[in-house]
Design a protein around this motif. Sequence first.
Motif, PDB file in Angstrom:
ATOM      1  N   ARG A 113       0.821  -1.213   0.000  1.00 21.79           N
ATOM      2  CA  ARG A 113       0.000   0.000   0.000  1.00 21.79           C
ATOM      3  C   ARG A 113       0.853   1.262   0.000  1.00 21.79           C
ATOM      4  NH1 ARG A 113      -4.763   0.990   4.335  1.00 21.79           N
ATOM      5  NH2 ARG A 113      -5.490  -0.954   3.350  1.00 21.79           N
ATOM      6  N   ASN A 114       2.013   1.214   0.626  1.00 26.72           N
ATOM      7  CA  ASN A 114       2.865   2.397   0.773  1.00 26.72           C
ATOM      8  C   ASN A 114       4.070   2.271  -0.164  1.00 26.72           C
ATOM      9  OD1 ASN A 114       1.671   3.820   3.395  1.00 26.72           O
ATOM     10  ND2 ASN A 114       1.672   1.612   3.744  1.00 26.72           N
ATOM     11  N   THR A 115       3.887   2.704  -1.383  1.00 28.10           N
ATOM     12  CA  THR A 115       4.932   2.542  -2.392  1.00 28.10           C
ATOM     13  C   THR A 115       5.863   3.741  -2.494  1.00 28.10           C
ATOM     14  OG1 THR A 115       3.394   3.372  -4.072  1.00 28.10           O
ATOM     15  CG2 THR A 115       3.518   0.982  -3.772  1.00 28.10           C
ATOM     16  N   ASP A 116       5.406   4.928  -2.056  1.00 31.17           N
ATOM     17  CA  ASP A 116       6.250   6.128  -2.081  1.00 31.17           C
ATOM     18  C   ASP A 116       6.313   6.684  -0.670  1.00 31.17           C
ATOM     19  OD1 ASP A 116       7.642   8.434  -2.514  1.00 31.17           O
ATOM     20  OD2 ASP A 116       6.176   9.368  -3.843  1.00 31.17           O
ATOM     21  N   ASN A 117       7.465   6.543  -0.026  1.00 26.51           N
ATOM     22  CA  ASN A 117       7.598   6.913   1.383  1.00 26.51           C
ATOM     23  C   ASN A 117       8.506   8.117   1.602  1.00 26.51           C
ATOM     24  OD1 ASN A 117       5.938   4.739   2.474  1.00 26.51           O
ATOM     25  ND2 ASN A 117       7.550   3.392   1.726  1.00 26.51           N
ATOM     26  N   TRP A 118       8.509   9.033   0.609  1.00 30.85           N
ATOM     27  CA  TRP A 118       9.274  10.270   0.718  1.00 30.85           C
ATOM     28  C   TRP A 118       8.314  11.440   0.903  1.00 30.85           C
ATOM     29  CZ3 TRP A 118      14.333   9.806   1.426  1.00 30.85           C
ATOM     30  CH2 TRP A 118      14.944   8.626   1.003  1.00 30.85           C
ATOM     31  N   CYS A 119       8.661  12.347   1.821  1.00 27.06           N
ATOM     32  CA  CYS A 119       7.771  13.428   2.238  1.00 27.06           C
ATOM     33  C   CYS A 119       7.586  14.470   1.128  1.00 27.06           C
ATOM     34  CB  CYS A 119       8.331  14.093   3.496  1.00 27.06           C
ATOM     35  SG  CYS A 119       7.365  15.502   4.077  1.00 27.06           S
ATOM     36  N   PRO A 120       6.350  14.742   0.705  1.00 29.59           N
ATOM     37  CA  PRO A 120       6.128  15.729  -0.359  1.00 29.59           C
ATOM     38  C   PRO A 120       6.477  17.158   0.054  1.00 29.59           C
ATOM     39  CG  PRO A 120       4.040  14.976   0.573  1.00 29.59           C
ATOM     40  CD  PRO A 120       5.109  14.099   1.139  1.00 29.59           C
ATOM     41  N   ILE A 121       6.339  17.492   1.344  1.00 28.59           N
ATOM     42  CA  ILE A 121       6.688  18.845   1.804  1.00 28.59           C
ATOM     43  C   ILE A 121       8.173  19.101   1.601  1.00 28.59           C
ATOM     44  CG2 ILE A 121       6.816  20.370   3.807  1.00 28.59           C
ATOM     45  CD1 ILE A 121       4.331  19.028   4.889  1.00 28.59           C
ATOM     46  N   ASN A 122       8.996  18.137   1.971  1.00 29.19           N
ATOM     47  CA  ASN A 122      10.441  18.306   1.783  1.00 29.19           C
ATOM     48  C   ASN A 122      10.828  18.283   0.312  1.00 29.19           C
ATOM     49  OD1 ASN A 122      12.030  18.292   4.530  1.00 29.19           O
ATOM     50  ND2 ASN A 122      10.304  16.893   4.788  1.00 29.19           N
ATOM     51  N   ARG A 123      10.097  17.524  -0.483  1.00 28.74           N
ATOM     52  CA  ARG A 123      10.368  17.519  -1.914  1.00 28.74           C
ATOM     53  C   ARG A 123      10.134  18.898  -2.514  1.00 28.74           C
ATOM     54  NH1 ARG A 123       7.874  11.689  -3.861  1.00 28.74           N
ATOM     55  NH2 ARG A 123       9.836  10.530  -3.815  1.00 28.74           N
ATOM     56  N   LYS A 124       9.135  19.601  -1.963  1.00 28.56           N
ATOM     57  CA  LYS A 124       8.862  20.960  -2.425  1.00 28.56           C
ATOM     58  C   LYS A 124      10.070  21.851  -2.202  1.00 28.56           C
ATOM     59  CE  LYS A 124       6.451  23.631   0.247  1.00 28.56           C
ATOM     60  NZ  LYS A 124       5.339  24.225   1.024  1.00 28.56           N
ATOM     61  N   TRP A 125      10.850  21.528  -1.165  1.00 28.53           N
ATOM     62  CA  TRP A 125      12.058  22.295  -0.851  1.00 28.53           C
ATOM     63  C   TRP A 125      13.306  21.648  -1.452  1.00 28.53           C
ATOM     64  CZ3 TRP A 125      10.091  22.169   4.811  1.00 28.53           C
ATOM     65  CH2 TRP A 125       9.058  23.111   4.957  1.00 28.53           C
ATOM     66  N   ASN A 126      13.088  20.704  -2.374  1.00 29.57           N
ATOM     67  CA  ASN A 126      14.178  20.072  -3.125  1.00 29.57           C
ATOM     68  C   ASN A 126      15.111  19.254  -2.232  1.00 29.57           C
ATOM     69  OD1 ASN A 126      15.440  19.483  -5.570  1.00 29.57           O
ATOM     70  ND2 ASN A 126      16.959  21.105  -5.296  1.00 29.57           N
ATOM     71  N   VAL A 127      14.514  18.505  -1.307  1.00 31.12           N
ATOM     72  CA  VAL A 127      15.297  17.609  -0.454  1.00 31.12           C
ATOM     73  C   VAL A 127      14.474  16.360  -0.183  1.00 31.12           C
ATOM     74  CG1 VAL A 127      14.450  18.604   1.711  1.00 31.12           C
ATOM     75  CG2 VAL A 127      16.669  17.447   1.673  1.00 31.12           C
ATOM     76  N   ASP A 128      15.136  15.218  -0.086  1.00 29.84           N
ATOM     77  CA  ASP A 128      14.460  13.954   0.193  1.00 29.84           C
ATOM     78  C   ASP A 128      14.499  13.660   1.683  1.00 29.84           C
ATOM     79  OD1 ASP A 128      13.693  13.356  -2.373  1.00 29.84           O
ATOM     80  OD2 ASP A 128      15.518  12.242  -2.843  1.00 29.84           O
ATOM     81  N   ARG A 129      13.309  13.522   2.276  1.00 32.55           N
ATOM     82  CA  ARG A 129      13.164  13.087   3.664  1.00 32.55           C
ATOM     83  C   ARG A 129      12.053  12.044   3.716  1.00 32.55           C
ATOM     84  NH1 ARG A 129      17.184  13.980   7.133  1.00 32.55           N
ATOM     85  NH2 ARG A 129      18.140  15.986   6.699  1.00 32.55           N
ATOM     86  N   PRO A 130      12.229  10.961   4.453  1.00 37.75           N
ATOM     87  CA  PRO A 130      11.140   9.977   4.568  1.00 37.75           C
ATOM     88  C   PRO A 130       9.909  10.601   5.224  1.00 37.75           C
ATOM     89  CG  PRO A 130      13.229   9.071   5.361  1.00 37.75           C
ATOM     90  CD  PRO A 130      13.442  10.546   5.184  1.00 37.75           C
TER      91      PRO A 130
END
Length: 369
Positions: A113-130
């Motif tokens: 069920r959980n195929t993408d476990n990277w935080c979208p908020i941090n992605r908005k800031w161009n960084v990968d965080r679980p």
Amino acid sequence: MEKQNMHCTNKRGESNKVKYCEGSTSRNAKHKEIGADVEPSSGSNNIKLLCGHPNLPEQIVFEVVPGFSGDKRFYNLDSYLHGKHHILRHNSQECYILTHNKYDLTLKEWLKRNTDNWCPINRKWNVDRPTEKAKKLIQCILHAVYDSHSKGIFHGSLHHPENFFIKGNHEEIKLVYLSYEKMELETSTYEDLRQRDMLAMSHVIFDQILGGGIGKKYPEDLKDLWNLLLDDMSFRNWTIIVDHPSLWHWKKRFNYIEQVWMQFRHADEDLYLRMNDCLKRFPFYDWHHKIPFNTPLERMFYNNFYRSMPRELFRYIRVVRFHYMDDGIDPQTEADYLEEQFIEHKTTEVCELLLVYLHRMVCQLGIEI
């Protein structure tokens, strides 16, 4: 429906969900629902169980005995139901045993069920965080393996996600239990088995949960956790691993700087000198080059005359996180800087490993935070 990782039959051969004894195992004891049948041995404190493994159709007979045993034919375990105990297998040809706890789903089911476990908020800031739930899951896995290794129990098959049992649900994970597989490798040493577990756990965390794969670029602190799991001395690093800063909630990461700083400022002379000595050995020099240009962070740096030394980095990050509003922020052009989470992110970019080294110092010196 909640799943159980044990199933047993009573003396009459009837299969039903009866209750475990908590504390005493006598017939008159108070019982607690646990989802597994028990058969108290007449005149003793032993409990006989018929247990099942999700990959095997047949049942396996075990006997729970109080206390820990040095005999390799036993499994030493510790639970909230029976305290310290060991389990004797009556049919030693079988090779599986499960913990006697309820679980709600396996890691294999969670991953579907959980195929993408990277935080979208941090992605908005161009960084990968679980995501927070992924970090909680990883923390629970680390604690489960640590609890097993600290008792001298090595699993051997942790690369299979069906061997991790989750208490909770897809959104809120409370605990992770392990199934236990009996290893019959006469030539394998404890060091070999432990390292095999650490490598397998690293694969589960970074390849299966985080979906990193070969060539994935992780944040430096998360990569530090990956390196710790692959280190031959990983067992000595368990204190650092089970509470690694890369898995903390951002609010804890934000506040930790202040908590350690206050310990440093108010320490007695001996502790102050030891903390100062640790700070001097942090490998952080010329860190000011990473401060984002033409931002509130840069203004605070030049307004307070910081030097490019590790201790000054510590002081600078602390001042920014707790006084970043003092110099005034333009709400139109610098709106992101009004959010604590964004401040935590930007100050982390200045030095991604600062929390890692501060946490190691705290563990090394035995400081209570």
